[in-house]
Design a protein around this motif. Structure first.
Motif, PDB file in Angstrom:
ATOM      1  N   ALA A  70       0.818  -1.208   0.000  1.00 60.19           N
ATOM      2  CA  ALA A  70       0.000   0.000   0.000  1.00 60.19           C
ATOM      3  C   ALA A  70       0.854   1.261   0.000  1.00 60.19           C
ATOM      4  O   ALA A  70       0.396   2.320  -0.416  1.00 60.19           O
ATOM      5  CB  ALA A  70      -0.928  -0.006   1.208  1.00 60.19           C
ATOM      6  N   LYS A  71       2.097   1.152   0.452  1.00 62.41           N
ATOM      7  CA  LYS A  71       2.986   2.317   0.481  1.00 62.41           C
ATOM      8  C   LYS A  71       3.576   2.637  -0.883  1.00 62.41           C
ATOM      9  O   LYS A  71       4.112   3.712  -1.079  1.00 62.41           O
ATOM     10  CB  LYS A  71       4.118   2.082   1.484  1.00 62.41           C
ATOM     11  CG  LYS A  71       3.641   2.051   2.917  1.00 62.41           C
ATOM     12  CD  LYS A  71       4.786   1.812   3.858  1.00 62.41           C
ATOM     13  CE  LYS A  71       4.294   1.699   5.292  1.00 62.41           C
ATOM     14  NZ  LYS A  71       5.385   1.414   6.215  1.00 62.41           N
ATOM     15  N   GLN A  72       3.464   1.732  -1.837  1.00 59.40           N
ATOM     16  CA  GLN A  72       4.022   1.958  -3.166  1.00 59.40           C
ATOM     17  C   GLN A  72       3.224   3.048  -3.872  1.00 59.40           C
ATOM     18  O   GLN A  72       2.014   3.167  -3.678  1.00 59.40           O
ATOM     19  CB  GLN A  72       3.958   0.666  -3.984  1.00 59.40           C
ATOM     20  CG  GLN A  72       4.701  -0.456  -3.338  1.00 59.40           C
ATOM     21  CD  GLN A  72       5.741  -1.049  -4.231  1.00 59.40           C
ATOM     22  OE1 GLN A  72       5.798  -0.743  -5.405  1.00 59.40           O
ATOM     23  NE2 GLN A  72       6.558  -1.892  -3.668  1.00 59.40           N
ATOM     24  N   PRO A  73       3.887   3.869  -4.701  1.00 57.22           N
ATOM     25  CA  PRO A  73       3.155   4.934  -5.392  1.00 57.22           C
ATOM     26  C   PRO A  73       2.100   4.391  -6.343  1.00 57.22           C
ATOM     27  O   PRO A  73       2.348   3.431  -7.062  1.00 57.22           O
ATOM     28  CB  PRO A  73       4.253   5.683  -6.167  1.00 57.22           C
ATOM     29  CG  PRO A  73       5.455   4.827  -6.122  1.00 57.22           C
ATOM     30  CD  PRO A  73       5.299   3.854  -5.014  1.00 57.22           C
ATOM     31  N   GLY A  74       0.925   4.989  -6.306  1.00 60.95           N
ATOM     32  CA  GLY A  74      -0.171   4.559  -7.173  1.00 60.95           C
ATOM     33  C   GLY A  74      -1.040   3.470  -6.580  1.00 60.95           C
ATOM     34  O   GLY A  74      -1.982   3.023  -7.218  1.00 60.95           O
ATOM     35  N   SER A  75      -0.747   3.037  -5.364  1.00 59.10           N
ATOM     36  CA  SER A  75      -1.507   1.955  -4.743  1.00 59.10           C
ATOM     37  C   SER A  75      -2.708   2.499  -3.979  1.00 59.10           C
ATOM     38  O   SER A  75      -2.698   3.611  -3.465  1.00 59.10           O
ATOM     39  CB  SER A  75      -0.634   1.170  -3.773  1.00 59.10           C
ATOM     40  OG  SER A  75       0.340   0.459  -4.468  1.00 59.10           O
ATOM     41  N   LYS A  76      -3.727   1.655  -3.903  1.00 58.42           N
ATOM     42  CA  LYS A  76      -4.949   2.015  -3.209  1.00 58.42           C
ATOM     43  C   LYS A  76      -5.455   0.793  -2.458  1.00 58.42           C
ATOM     44  O   LYS A  76      -5.470  -0.306  -3.004  1.00 58.42           O
ATOM     45  CB  LYS A  76      -5.982   2.479  -4.233  1.00 58.42           C
ATOM     46  CG  LYS A  76      -7.284   2.935  -3.654  1.00 58.42           C
ATOM     47  CD  LYS A  76      -8.204   3.396  -4.764  1.00 58.42           C
ATOM     48  CE  LYS A  76      -9.542   3.833  -4.216  1.00 58.42           C
ATOM     49  NZ  LYS A  76     -10.453   4.215  -5.288  1.00 58.42           N
ATOM     50  N   VAL A  77      -5.859   0.977  -1.217  1.00 57.54           N
ATOM     51  CA  VAL A  77      -6.403  -0.109  -0.415  1.00 57.54           C
ATOM     52  C   VAL A  77      -7.923  -0.045  -0.499  1.00 57.54           C
ATOM     53  O   VAL A  77      -8.522   1.002  -0.258  1.00 57.54           O
ATOM     54  CB  VAL A  77      -5.942  -0.002   1.056  1.00 57.54           C
ATOM     55  CG1 VAL A  77      -6.570  -1.098   1.900  1.00 57.54           C
ATOM     56  CG2 VAL A  77      -4.437  -0.065   1.141  1.00 57.54           C
ATOM     57  N   VAL A  78      -8.542  -1.161  -0.859  1.00 56.21           N
ATOM     58  CA  VAL A  78      -9.994  -1.223  -1.024  1.00 56.21           C
ATOM     59  C   VAL A  78     -10.524  -2.363  -0.169  1.00 56.21           C
ATOM     60  O   VAL A  78      -9.967  -3.453  -0.176  1.00 56.21           O
ATOM     61  CB  VAL A  78     -10.355  -1.468  -2.508  1.00 56.21           C
ATOM     62  CG1 VAL A  78     -11.854  -1.531  -2.694  1.00 56.21           C
ATOM     63  CG2 VAL A  78      -9.757  -0.403  -3.391  1.00 56.21           C
ATOM     64  N   ARG A  79     -11.605  -2.107   0.567  1.00 60.85           N
ATOM     65  CA  ARG A  79     -12.237  -3.156   1.372  1.00 60.85           C
ATOM     66  C   ARG A  79     -13.615  -3.442   0.794  1.00 60.85           C
ATOM     67  O   ARG A  79     -14.448  -2.545   0.693  1.00 60.85           O
ATOM     68  CB  ARG A  79     -12.348  -2.700   2.817  1.00 60.85           C
ATOM     69  CG  ARG A  79     -11.011  -2.601   3.476  1.00 60.85           C
ATOM     70  CD  ARG A  79     -11.129  -2.405   4.972  1.00 60.85           C
ATOM     71  NE  ARG A  79      -9.793  -2.388   5.547  1.00 60.85           N
ATOM     72  CZ  ARG A  79      -9.194  -1.295   5.978  1.00 60.85           C
ATOM     73  NH1 ARG A  79      -9.791  -0.139   5.916  1.00 60.85           N
ATOM     74  NH2 ARG A  79      -7.975  -1.354   6.474  1.00 60.85           N
ATOM     75  N   ARG A  80     -13.826  -4.704   0.415  1.00 66.40           N
ATOM     76  CA  ARG A  80     -15.111  -5.131  -0.143  1.00 66.40           C
ATOM     77  C   ARG A  80     -15.517  -6.467   0.462  1.00 66.40           C
ATOM     78  O   ARG A  80     -14.733  -7.408   0.433  1.00 66.40           O
ATOM     79  CB  ARG A  80     -15.020  -5.309  -1.661  1.00 66.40           C
ATOM     80  CG  ARG A  80     -14.799  -4.043  -2.414  1.00 66.40           C
ATOM     81  CD  ARG A  80     -14.824  -4.318  -3.905  1.00 66.40           C
ATOM     82  NE  ARG A  80     -14.263  -3.170  -4.611  1.00 66.40           N
ATOM     83  CZ  ARG A  80     -13.540  -3.257  -5.706  1.00 66.40           C
ATOM     84  NH1 ARG A  80     -13.269  -4.409  -6.235  1.00 66.40           N
ATOM     85  NH2 ARG A  80     -13.071  -2.177  -6.273  1.00 66.40           N
ATOM     86  N   ARG A  81     -16.712  -6.525   0.965  1.00 69.74           N
ATOM     87  CA  ARG A  81     -17.289  -7.774   1.484  1.00 69.74           C
ATOM     88  C   ARG A  81     -16.362  -8.506   2.443  1.00 69.74           C
ATOM     89  O   ARG A  81     -16.159  -9.718   2.339  1.00 69.74           O
ATOM     90  CB  ARG A  81     -17.674  -8.694   0.336  1.00 69.74           C
ATOM     91  CG  ARG A  81     -18.724  -8.109  -0.554  1.00 69.74           C
ATOM     92  CD  ARG A  81     -19.094  -9.048  -1.652  1.00 69.74           C
ATOM     93  NE  ARG A  81     -20.037  -8.404  -2.566  1.00 69.74           N
ATOM     94  CZ  ARG A  81     -20.426  -8.927  -3.696  1.00 69.74           C
ATOM     95  NH1 ARG A  81     -19.965 -10.085  -4.087  1.00 69.74           N
ATOM     96  NH2 ARG A  81     -21.261  -8.278  -4.467  1.00 69.74           N
ATOM     97  N   GLY A  82     -15.746  -7.787   3.341  1.00 69.58           N
ATOM     98  CA  GLY A  82     -14.899  -8.408   4.352  1.00 69.58           C
ATOM     99  C   GLY A  82     -13.509  -8.769   3.883  1.00 69.58           C
ATOM    100  O   GLY A  82     -12.743  -9.367   4.625  1.00 69.58           O
ATOM    101  N   ARG A  83     -13.160  -8.427   2.642  1.00 66.77           N
ATOM    102  CA  ARG A  83     -11.826  -8.698   2.130  1.00 66.77           C
ATOM    103  C   ARG A  83     -11.102  -7.387   1.872  1.00 66.77           C
ATOM    104  O   ARG A  83     -11.727  -6.385   1.552  1.00 66.77           O
ATOM    105  CB  ARG A  83     -11.890  -9.491   0.831  1.00 66.77           C
ATOM    106  CG  ARG A  83     -12.381 -10.882   1.049  1.00 66.77           C
ATOM    107  CD  ARG A  83     -12.339 -11.681  -0.200  1.00 66.77           C
ATOM    108  NE  ARG A  83     -12.789 -13.048   0.061  1.00 66.77           N
ATOM    109  CZ  ARG A  83     -13.046 -13.922  -0.865  1.00 66.77           C
ATOM    110  NH1 ARG A  83     -12.905 -13.610  -2.124  1.00 66.77           N
ATOM    111  NH2 ARG A  83     -13.436 -15.135  -0.546  1.00 66.77           N
ATOM    112  N   THR A  84      -9.797  -7.422   1.994  1.00 66.50           N
ATOM    113  CA  THR A  84      -8.975  -6.248   1.758  1.00 66.50           C
ATOM    114  C   THR A  84      -8.139  -6.487   0.516  1.00 66.50           C
ATOM    115  O   THR A  84      -7.474  -7.507   0.396  1.00 66.50           O
ATOM    116  CB  THR A  84      -8.043  -5.986   2.964  1.00 66.50           C
ATOM    117  OG1 THR A  84      -8.836  -5.901   4.142  1.00 66.50           O
ATOM    118  CG2 THR A  84      -7.279  -4.697   2.784  1.00 66.50           C
ATOM    119  N   TYR A  85      -8.182  -5.536  -0.409  1.00 66.21           N
ATOM    120  CA  TYR A  85      -7.439  -5.628  -1.656  1.00 66.21           C
ATOM    121  C   TYR A  85      -6.497  -4.438  -1.767  1.00 66.21           C
ATOM    122  O   TYR A  85      -6.827  -3.343  -1.315  1.00 66.21           O
ATOM    123  CB  TYR A  85      -8.379  -5.575  -2.870  1.00 66.21           C
ATOM    124  CG  TYR A  85      -9.369  -6.694  -2.948  1.00 66.21           C
ATOM    125  CD1 TYR A  85      -9.060  -7.866  -3.624  1.00 66.21           C
ATOM    126  CD2 TYR A  85     -10.622  -6.582  -2.366  1.00 66.21           C
ATOM    127  CE1 TYR A  85      -9.971  -8.895  -3.717  1.00 66.21           C
ATOM    128  CE2 TYR A  85     -11.531  -7.609  -2.449  1.00 66.21           C
ATOM    129  CZ  TYR A  85     -11.206  -8.765  -3.123  1.00 66.21           C
ATOM    130  OH  TYR A  85     -12.110  -9.785  -3.204  1.00 66.21           O
TER     131      TYR A  85
END
Length: 40
Positions: free
Chosen positions: A11-26
């Motif tokens: 997630a610290k890499q440039p251009g990264s985004k953390v998304v949480r959907r239906r109990g999962r983290t992407y």
């Protein structure tokens, strides 16, 4: 713990985004589409 640490580091890499959907983290990176991680 290893999975959580790797998601945090990705997630610290440039251009990264953390998304949480239906109990999962992407982590999605717009600059590098191959860079993906999933937890849960």
């Amino acid at each position: 713990m290893k999975v959580r640490a790797s998601i945090r580091s990705l997630a610290k890499q440039p251009g990264s985004k953390v998304v949480r959907r239906r109990g999962r983290t992407y982590v999605i990176n717009k600059r590098n589409p191959r860079l993906k991680a999933r937890q849960g």
